[in-house]
Structures are given as structure tokens and as C-alpha cells.
Design an enzyme around this catalytic site. Structure first.
Site, PDB file in Angstrom:
ATOM      1  N   ASP A   1      67.409  65.132  26.132  1.00 48.57           N
ATOM      2  CA  ASP A   1      68.542  65.285  27.064  1.00 48.57           C
ATOM      3  C   ASP A   1      69.852  65.599  26.342  1.00 48.57           C
ATOM      4  OD1 ASP A   1      67.021  64.772  29.312  1.00 48.57           O
ATOM      5  OD2 ASP A   1      67.508  62.629  29.361  1.00 48.57           O
TER       6      ASP A   1
ATOM      7  N   ARG B   1      76.681  49.803  26.449  1.00 49.59           N
ATOM      8  CA  ARG B   1      77.429  50.945  26.989  1.00 49.59           C
ATOM      9  C   ARG B   1      78.938  50.838  26.777  1.00 49.59           C
ATOM     10  NH1 ARG B   1      73.103  53.087  25.795  1.00 49.59           N
ATOM     11  NH2 ARG B   1      71.650  53.722  27.403  1.00 49.59           N
TER      12      ARG B   1
ATOM     13  N   ASP C   1      73.772  53.606  33.810  1.00 42.62           N
ATOM     14  CA  ASP C   1      74.498  53.856  32.566  1.00 42.62           C
ATOM     15  C   ASP C   1      75.653  54.838  32.728  1.00 42.62           C
ATOM     16  OD1 ASP C   1      73.170  52.042  30.970  1.00 42.62           O
ATOM     17  OD2 ASP C   1      71.507  53.416  30.595  1.00 42.62           O
TER      18      ASP C   1
ATOM     19  N   SER D   1      60.497  55.833  29.379  1.00 40.02           N
ATOM     20  CA  SER D   1      61.886  56.008  28.979  1.00 40.02           C
ATOM     21  C   SER D   1      62.313  54.722  28.298  1.00 40.02           C
ATOM     22  CB  SER D   1      62.747  56.290  30.210  1.00 40.02           C
ATOM     23  OG  SER D   1      64.095  55.990  29.895  1.00 40.02           O
TER      24      SER D   1
HETATM   25  N1  ARG Z   1      67.729  48.956  33.887  1.00 40.78           N
HETATM   26  C1  ARG Z   1      68.495  48.713  32.704  1.00 40.78           C
HETATM   27  C2  ARG Z   1      69.959  48.726  32.986  1.00 40.78           C
HETATM   28  O1  ARG Z   1      70.379  49.299  33.949  1.00 40.78           O
HETATM   29  C3  ARG Z   1      68.145  49.636  31.579  1.00 40.78           C
HETATM   30  C4  ARG Z   1      68.487  51.093  31.797  1.00 40.78           C
HETATM   31  C5  ARG Z   1      67.991  52.041  30.698  1.00 40.78           C
HETATM   32  N2  ARG Z   1      66.562  51.985  30.588  1.00 40.78           N
HETATM   33  C6  ARG Z   1      65.799  52.880  29.972  1.00 40.78           C
HETATM   34  N3  ARG Z   1      64.530  52.613  29.880  1.00 40.78           N
HETATM   35  N4  ARG Z   1      66.280  53.992  29.479  1.00 40.78           N
HETATM   36  O2  ARG Z   1      70.719  48.171  32.236  1.00 40.78           O
END
Ligand code: ARG
Length: 390
Positions: free
Chosen positions: A14, A93, A122, A174
Site C-alpha cells: 500500500d 498512531r 487508523d 493483515s
Molecule cells: N483493530 C485494531 C485497532 O483498530 C488494529 C488495527 C490494525 N490491524 C491490522 N491487522 N492491520 O486498533
């Protein structure tokens, strides 16, 4: 300045495609890579960013700051989202976004960008943080703008543009990892009825295959922060790294969650946080020993709110700062030592002690030496129960 953008770059498909896409639209792209303990070959990823069209790559090691100022603050707060998520991704983040902003200032860029999808949490966390820290910066989210909707289309684009991308190594999931844990979603996990297959896990051993003999660890806390492991002083990154390893071997820290995303949908994700759960359980037990009942119960409500704020991307906000003031005040006496027994997927606290312990054996005991004045109990109950007497 107008056409200079600092892009949060992970080195995956990405963000690599995003570099090219931005460059093709006339942007001078600076790829920003924050090391929060996700692992990976930074040298190789740097080359990939340049091959995709970045003019510069900035790599920053944020592990120490992340562990001390974000992870341990959340540990002190007792933050757990919806009972199963220690917020590893969510906590990373705001610090990455802060790094983006600082880099944009240094490089005199007018924009920052990220490679988050348009339906996740995110994007919100990155953008709200940038808005709070640098409202003048433009924010670009290529994945929300371009019209590629599948991985296949992105791979096709990468091929056309000669971006050196490693498509063979693709996991069916992912993943997002840092020192505090890993988040795993997609693939077969999207059906909440499917049991997570063993190959989905990265940091932990299958508890069934973990050693049959327990491993004990002793953790010392000062003002709510872990400072030593097995009587050896440790920095934040070191203690988390070591506990991930020991905990992982013992199958500690797996959770499976159907969670409420900020953007309104439910999603299913599995998490691993071996050090996280060992430390969370230990910290909670130490608080049980040193905090009085009213403070402890009140703080439980604050923990829930704190977890929401982290999950919702509201790290750099007035309420979060105000709650930090409260949290730090609650931690003044949270010093002491906890012993944890790790065995086949469970981390149970078996011993705890503190110079500030409110546990008084002479009050609690049923053996000789009891100092509790039973004669006052009768009067107390009479008054306490009076309202309910018909
Ligand atoms: N659900 C989690 C959150 O919102 C993780 C998000 C990212 N997960 C991932 N497998 N890329 O904090």
C-alpha cells in the site's frame, strides 16, 4: 512547500504504491519510517521507497519514547479496549503522527500522508493527531482517493511502475506489529465463527505446546512503571522485549475479539501481547494491594474511558491530558514487587508485596493475633442496613 509531502511509510504494498502515486501527481515524497519495534529490514525498505520514487527516506527509532511515554502511560491507566485489546496499534498512531509532523516541519513540507484504508480506525488516529498538533498541514490519504480496490490491482500498478515489491511473501492476514503487541485480521478470521488457525499467530507459541513446567518472573514497579525483571534493573524497551520472549514461549497473551470500530462497523481481530498481559495483570494486582477501595473503584471507570480515548485517536486532547494528571496521582504509591507464574497460556500473579501495602494481616487473619474489633461490626451493620428495613 506546496508539493512536498511526508508520507508514513511501512514498506508494504500500500505505502509503496502510495509513494509512486503521489510522485506521479507531482509531489516530492519524503518517506518517513518510525521504528516502534515492528521488525523488518529497514535498509531494504529504504531502497524500496527510493525505487518507488521517494526523494528521501527518514528513519527514526521511536522505541524508547513509545515504551516510556505511550505504552507505560496506558499501562498505568489500566487501559484495555472492550476487555481484550491492549491497544498496541492504537497507541502507536499518535507517536508516528507526531513524528510525521516534526519531519514535515524540518523538511518544510506543506503536507503529510498515510496509507490507511478508508474504513479503519487508523486513518482517524493519524489525522486527528495531525489536526491537533499542526492544523495548517494538508493531509493526503491516497488509499481513499485512488480507484484501486484490490491487492491485485495494486500489484498490477506496482509492476507497471517497476516498483520492487515482494509479493510472494504476502501473509494471508493483515498484520500490524510493535513492541506492545501484534494485531491480526482478514482472511479466514473475517468469519467470526472460524477458530483462528495456529498459523495466524506470530508472537506466541500454541499454549498446548508450551512447556509443562511453569516459569516464574518477578517484576518490580516504581510509581506504576516496571523497573526491574527478576531483580535486574531494566529499561522500558528491554523489559517489554524480554517479557515478550518469555511470555511468548509460554503461550501468553492471545485474545480474540469482535470489536466496535470507531467508524461504526464491527470487526473481528485477534491480538497477541505477551509482555502486555503479564504487565497488565501484575500492575493490577499491585494496585489491589496499595490503593484504597474508593480510589481503586473510581479508577476502574477512568480506565474504560482512557481506553476509549486511545482507541478513538484522542491522545493529544485536553481530556486525555487531564486524565493523565489523575492517573499519575493514583500511581504515587504503586511501587513494589509482583511474582507471576507463566504456564500454558496463563499468567497468574502468585505473590505481591509493597512498602505501601494496605493489607494488614492482623486485621484479615482468622488465626490468633486477630486485631479486628468485632464488637463494632454489629453497630455498623445496623446503620448500613437501616434504609432497607421495612
Ligand atoms: N483493530 C485494531 C485497532 O483498530 C488494529 C488495527 C490494525 N490491524 C491490522 N491487522 N492491520 O486498533
Amino acid at each position: 512547500m506546496d508539493k512536498k509531502v511526508v508520507l508514513a511509510y511501512s514498506g508494504g504494498l500500500d505505502t509503496s504504491v502510495a509513494v509512486r502515486w503521489l510522485a506521479d501527481r507531482g509531489y516530492e515524497v519524503i518517506a518517513y519510517m518510525a521504528d516502534v519495534g515492528q521488525g523488518g529490514d529497514f535498509k531494504k525498505l529504504k531502497k524500496r521507497a527510493l525505487s518507488a520514487g521517494a526523494v528521501k527516506v527518514v528513519i527514526e527509532d521511536l522505541k524508547k519514547e513509545f515504551a516510556e511515554d505511550f505504552v507505560f502511560q496506558s499501562l498505568k491507566a489500566g487501559a484495555v479496549y472492550e476487555s481484550g485489546y491492549l491497544l498496541a496499534t492504537a497507541l502507536s498512531r499518535p507517536i508516528i503522527a507526531k513524528g510525521l509532523v516534526e519531519t514535515a516541519r524540518k523538511e518544510k513540507a506543506g503536507a503529510v500522508g498515510h496509507g490507511c484504508t478508508g474504513k479503519g480506525n487508523d486513518q482517524v488516529r493519524f489525522e486527528v493527531t495531525v489536526m491537533a498538533l499542526a492544523p495548517d498541514l494538508k493531509i493526503i490519504a491516497p488509499l481513499r482517493e485512488w480507484n484501486m480496490y484490490s491487492r491485485g490491482e495494486e500489484i498490477e500498478y506496482a509492476r507497471e511502475k517497476n516498483i520492487d515489491i515482494d509479493v510472494t511473501k504476502k501473509s494471508p492476514y493483515s498484520l500490524d506489529q510493535n513492541i506492545w503487541g501484534i494485531s491480526i485480521e482478514c482472511g479466514v478470521l473475517e468469519d467470526p465463527w472460524n477458530e483462528p488457525p495456529q498459523d495466524a499467530y506470530r508472537m506466541t507459541q500454541d499454549p498446548k505446546k508450551a512447556p509443562n513446567k511453569a516459569t516464574y518472573v518477578e517484576i518490580e514497579f516504581k510509581k506504576g512503571c516496571p523497573v526491574a525483571l527478576n531483580n535486574k534493573k531494566c529499561g522500558a524497551v528491554e523489559i517489554i522485549t524480554k517479557l515478550n520472549e518469555i511470555g511468548g514461549k509460554n503461550g501468553i497473551g492471545r485474545t480474540d475479539l469482535v470489536e466496535n470500530r470507531l467508524v461504526g462497523i464491527k470487526s473481528r481481530e485477534i491480538y497477541e501481547a505477551p509482555a502486555g498481559w503479564i504487565l497488565h495483570n501484575s500492575h493490577k494486582e499491585l494496585e489491589a494491594l496499595v490503593l484504597d477501595r474508593e480510589l481503586l473503584h473510581f479508577k476502574q471507570g477512568v480506565s474504560l474511558k482512557y481506553a476509549e480515548l486511545v482507541y478513538y485517536g484522542l491522545w493529544f486532547t485536553p481530556l486525555k491530558r487531564a486524565l493523565d494528571g489523575f492517573i499519575d496521582k493514583t500511581q504515587v504509591k504503586v511501587s513494589g514487587t509482583v511474582k507471576v507464574k507463566l504456564l500454558k497460556g496463563t499468567a497468574s500473579v502468585v505473590s505481591r508485596k509493597s512498602p505501601h501495602s494496605l493489607y494488614k494481616k492482623e486485621m484479615a487473619t482468622y488465626d490468633p493475633g486477630d486485631k479486628f474489633d468485632r464488637t463494632v461490626a454489629e453497630g455498623f451493620i445496623k446503620v448500613w442496613g437501616m434504609p432497607y428495613k421495612k
